[in-house]
Design a protein around this motif. Structure first.
Motif, PDB file in Angstrom:
ATOM      1  N   GLY A 174       7.746   1.748   5.385  1.00  0.00           N
ATOM      2  CA  GLY A 174       8.849   2.473   4.758  1.00  0.00           C
ATOM      3  C   GLY A 174       8.492   3.920   4.512  1.00  0.00           C
ATOM      4  O   GLY A 174       7.326   4.316   4.560  1.00  0.00           O
ATOM      5  N   GLY A 175       9.539   4.688   4.243  1.00  0.00           N
ATOM      6  CA  GLY A 175       9.335   6.097   3.913  1.00  0.00           C
ATOM      7  C   GLY A 175       9.966   7.011   4.941  1.00  0.00           C
ATOM      8  O   GLY A 175       9.592   6.984   6.110  1.00  0.00           O
ATOM      9  N   GLY A 176      10.963   7.791   4.488  1.00  0.00           N
ATOM     10  CA  GLY A 176      11.511   8.840   5.352  1.00  0.00           C
ATOM     11  C   GLY A 176      12.418   8.362   6.470  1.00  0.00           C
ATOM     12  O   GLY A 176      12.692   9.124   7.392  1.00  0.00           O
ATOM     13  N   LEU A 219       0.851  -1.187   0.000  1.00  0.00           N
ATOM     14  CA  LEU A 219       0.000   0.000   0.000  1.00  0.00           C
ATOM     15  C   LEU A 219       0.888   1.239   0.000  1.00  0.00           C
ATOM     16  O   LEU A 219       1.625   1.471   0.959  1.00  0.00           O
ATOM     17  CB  LEU A 219      -0.892   0.013   1.256  1.00  0.00           C
ATOM     18  N   ASP A 220       0.840   1.983  -1.098  1.00  0.00           N
ATOM     19  CA  ASP A 220       1.550   3.271  -1.139  1.00  0.00           C
ATOM     20  C   ASP A 220       0.607   4.291  -0.508  1.00  0.00           C
ATOM     21  O   ASP A 220      -0.523   4.475  -0.970  1.00  0.00           O
ATOM     22  CB  ASP A 220       1.839   3.685  -2.587  1.00  0.00           C
ATOM     23  N   VAL A 221       1.082   4.947   0.545  1.00  0.00           N
ATOM     24  CA  VAL A 221       0.211   5.851   1.303  1.00  0.00           C
ATOM     25  C   VAL A 221       0.738   7.277   1.204  1.00  0.00           C
ATOM     26  O   VAL A 221       1.943   7.496   1.271  1.00  0.00           O
ATOM     27  CB  VAL A 221       0.185   5.413   2.793  1.00  0.00           C
ATOM     28  N   ARG A 261       7.211  13.509  13.085  1.00  0.00           N
ATOM     29  CA  ARG A 261       6.143  14.495  13.282  1.00  0.00           C
ATOM     30  C   ARG A 261       4.869  14.071  12.560  1.00  0.00           C
ATOM     31  O   ARG A 261       3.842  14.725  12.663  1.00  0.00           O
ATOM     32  CB  ARG A 261       6.605  15.859  12.764  1.00  0.00           C
ATOM     33  N   ASP A 262       4.971  12.996  11.801  1.00  0.00           N
ATOM     34  CA  ASP A 262       3.844  12.561  10.980  1.00  0.00           C
ATOM     35  C   ASP A 262       2.915  11.670  11.807  1.00  0.00           C
ATOM     36  O   ASP A 262       2.847  10.453  11.635  1.00  0.00           O
ATOM     37  CB  ASP A 262       4.379  11.801   9.758  1.00  0.00           C
ATOM     38  N   ILE A 269       4.887   7.355   0.882  1.00  0.00           N
ATOM     39  CA  ILE A 269       5.668   7.694  -0.308  1.00  0.00           C
ATOM     40  C   ILE A 269       6.095   9.158  -0.407  1.00  0.00           C
ATOM     41  O   ILE A 269       6.891   9.500  -1.257  1.00  0.00           O
ATOM     42  CB  ILE A 269       4.965   7.264  -1.621  1.00  0.00           C
ATOM     43  N   THR A 270       5.553  10.013   0.453  1.00  0.00           N
ATOM     44  CA  THR A 270       6.010  11.405   0.383  1.00  0.00           C
ATOM     45  C   THR A 270       6.689  11.844   1.672  1.00  0.00           C
ATOM     46  O   THR A 270       6.890  13.032   1.902  1.00  0.00           O
ATOM     47  CB  THR A 270       4.832  12.358   0.087  1.00  0.00           C
ATOM     48  N   SER A 271       7.063  10.872   2.491  1.00  0.00           N
ATOM     49  CA  SER A 271       7.582  11.245   3.810  1.00  0.00           C
ATOM     50  C   SER A 271       8.947  11.911   3.736  1.00  0.00           C
ATOM     51  O   SER A 271       9.386  12.509   4.696  1.00  0.00           O
ATOM     52  CB  SER A 271       7.680  10.025   4.688  1.00  0.00           C
ATOM     53  N   PHE A 272       9.620  11.800   2.566  1.00  0.00           N
ATOM     54  CA  PHE A 272      10.930  12.457   2.483  1.00  0.00           C
ATOM     55  C   PHE A 272      10.791  13.975   2.591  1.00  0.00           C
ATOM     56  O   PHE A 272      11.741  14.684   2.817  1.00  0.00           O
ATOM     57  CB  PHE A 272      11.628  12.079   1.161  1.00  0.00           C
TER      58      PHE A 272
END
Ligand code: 1PR
Length: 593
Positions: free
Chosen positions: A361-363, A251-253, A339-340, A330-333
């Motif tokens: 995964g992500g960031g 799942l890309d979130v 903080r998310d 997918i946009t956590s970078f």
């Protein structure tokens, strides 16, 4: 009425214990945490869900003054259930950390799996367990602690106790075969029961084991006491092991334009609808979702594709029989995952309902909060583990780390995110997710560094490549970062070799060219990488039909195959994939078991 036994969980402060806590809560049991030496005195039953590295577990137990009290607890005859490191710590030593002594309850060493006959290490995935010794002769649920030879259980470890009738034989409850190695997959003797696999991650059959142990009356557990000499037996190594191929739902979130977290799905990483939404038309020309989209999309106003809510979809895949679930932020970078909070809440909620492994995964990288507070990748990973992740996946950070490794002559310095996370949580908890894309070259004139890695298009592949290439052409696979936006001077084989050196436990291999295309996995890419690394490889990107899974398993030998779009759009169900693999003679975990 007798009060129920006081159940305690041992948390030494580094392993991921949340998954077990979730399973026990799901089964309706109350528990307390042991965090101080004096807590042991209160416990009627104790579970030690050790996840991570042997040496870290021993060091943490010692630092917190829990090591000797744990030994005393085991001697007291009160019931103990160890999981993974919680089983290994019963042994005398481990090759993982030769300087750390185990409890020595079982007088045998833990050793590393070999990579004989090309099998991947860690042993990561679902495998069978066969009863041995006296456990093979009893039939009762309670004696077998809810286990069955029909079921598969989830393992994730690089080190194991060999089965030997003279030493481990007296303790072995079950053995499991991986490649041609036979190891002890559970022990049961007197008050001690322990499993190398993770019941809390083994779906319904794992919950059944936990329930059998938790519900056993204290006297019944005590009645398992046996004389000090038990019957043991030789076990024959079978020609083939019971290891299954894994089917993973991904799942890309990301947040949509209203700020809600949604599951999305791209075509070659472009996750916005093809058609502009009139409600959003503005004239700025800024972001798009992929480098390939930068030219074709001059407007950022196309809505983010919304394929559902992350937790509901993850739960659907768990019920349908996914062997693992992967959530990629997918946009956590763009900001700090610490903080998310909505993403952490998604992980927490999903982990409370899903009893198969969950990768997040992500960031995951060193960051600095807007207020200037530095955050290490280890802290970020720790937050995901505490929320209930079983593995973390690193993308951009891994590429940067391997570039640095290459500069340093392929010798790690212990500072990369892969190294620091693997040191604390164990190699098996660290996945690297790669986003490679093809770079076409003329094989006759190519002078670059990747001549050995070039893949050549044959007449046959050129047809299937479509716009991707033509006969006579060749290509290498280039790594990218930031969700495919930034190409880097690193090839996929360099990345694969580098992450193995740094200590990653699994390689999740996406392919930008095939993502969302439904044209099947990029078998050239997957074959190339499978030959390069000894850790498990997950094939990803391009699945369009059940036969694509058969192809990727038969033609590349990967351990797992991941898909997203076909599952989200109800085009193919996980059960159908497994049925088709079964027909083709590929061993998969039975759906619903
Ligand atoms: O770099 O550590 O922050 O991690 C970011 C993570 O997010 C990476 O794992 C990267 O692959 C992922 N990612 C970033 N941008 C996108 C995007 O789509 N715009 N998604 C993205 C990657 C690929 C797979 C997909 C398969 C199967 N998506 O996750 O699920 O290709 O799809 P299919 O079966 O539909 O073909 P960092």
């Amino acid at each position: 009425m007798a009060s129920s036994p006081r159940l305690y969980l041992l948390d030494y402060g580094a392993g991921n214990v949340q998954s077990l806590a979730n399973s026990i809560a799901k089964l309706g049991y109350q528990f307390e945490w042991i965090s101080r030496p004096e807590d042991f005195a209160q416990a009627d039953k104790l579970v030690f869900p050790g996840v991570g590295a042997f040496g870290t577990a021993v060091a943490n137990l010692r630092a917190k003054g829990l090591f000797e009290p744990l030994r005393s607890y085991l001697r007291s005859g009160r019931p103990y259930f160890g999981i993974c490191i919680g089983m290994q710590i019963l042994f005398a030593s481990s090759a993982e950390s030769p300087e750390s002594e185990g409890l020595g309850v079982i007088p045998a060493p833990i050793e590393r799996f070999t990579r004989e006959s090309g099998k991947a290490v860690p042993h990561m995935g679902w495998n069978h367990a066969a009863f041995v010794g006296e456990s093979a002769e009893v039939q009762g649920e309670s004696e077998r602690v809810g286990m069955s030879e029909e079921d598969s259980y989830y393992f994730v470890h690089s080190f194991r106790a060999a089965y030997d009738p003279a030493t481990t034989g007296e303790w072995a409850h079950t053995t499991t075969q991986y490649g041609q190695e036979l190891f002890v997959s559970s022990v049961r003797r007197e008050n001690v029961f322990a499993t190398q696999f993770h019941p809390e991650k083994s779906g319904e059959v794992g919950l059944r084991i936990l329930e059998a142990w938790l519900s056993a009356p204290l006297e019944a557990i005590d009645a398992h006491r046996v004389p000090s000499t038990r019957r043991t037996r030789e076990v024959i190594v079978a020609p083939k092991d019971g290891f299954t191929k894994r089917i993973i739902a991904c799942l890309d979130v990301r947040a949509n334009d209203d700020g809600d977290l949604v599951v999305t799905k791209g075509d070659q990483y472009d996750v916005r609808e093809k058609v502009e939404s009139s409600a959003f038309i503005i004239t700025t020309t800024s972001t798009s979702e992929s480098p390939s989209a930068t030219t074709k999309a001059s407007s950022p106003t196309r809505a983010v594709r919304n394929l559902g809510k992350p937790v509901a979809l993850a739960n659907r895949y768990y019920i349908e029989g996914a062997d693992e679930i992967c959530l990629l932020n997918i946009t956590s970078f763009r900001n700090s995952p610490l903080r998310d909070q909505p993403m952490l809440a998604v992980v927490r909620e999903a982990a409370a309902q899903i009893f198969v492994p969950l990768t997040i995964g992500g960031g995951i990288k060193d960051t600095v909060d807007p207020d200037g507070t530095p955050r290490t990748a280890l802290e970020v990973a720790g937050a995901y583990f505490r929320a209930g992740a079983d593995k973390v996946s690193l993308g951009s950070e891994a590429v940067t780390a391997v570039e640095k490794l290459r500069e340093n002559g392929w010798v790690g310095d212990g500072t990369s995110a892969i190294e620091t996370i693997a040191y604390v949580y164990g190699r098996q908890a660290v996945v690297v997710s790669a986003d490679p894309r093809r770079v076409f070259v003329d094989p006759e004139t190519y002078q670059g560094p990747y001549a050995d890695e070039l893949v050549r298009a044959s007449e046959a592949t050129a047809t299937s490549l479509g716009s991707e290439g033509e006969a006579g052409k060749a290509w290498w696979y280039q790594c990218t970062i930031k969700g495919g936006r930034e190409p880097r001077p690193l090839s996929i084989c360099e990345l694969a070799r580098g992450i193995d050196i740094l200590g990653a436990g699994e390689f999740l291999l996406n392919c930008i060219d095939r993502d969302g295309s439904g044209r099947g996995y990029d078998l050239d890419l997957i074959r190339l990488v499978r030959r390069t690394v000894g850790i498990p490889v997950v094939a990803s990107s391009g699945a369009g039909r059940t036969d694509d899974f058969v192809d990727v398993f038969e033609k590349t030998g990967v351990e797992a195959a991941l898909a997203a779009g076909i599952f989200h759009r109800y085009e193919v169900e996980i059960g159908q994939v497994k049925a088709r693999c079964g027909e083709a003679g590929i061993r998969v975990r039975r759906v619903g078991s």
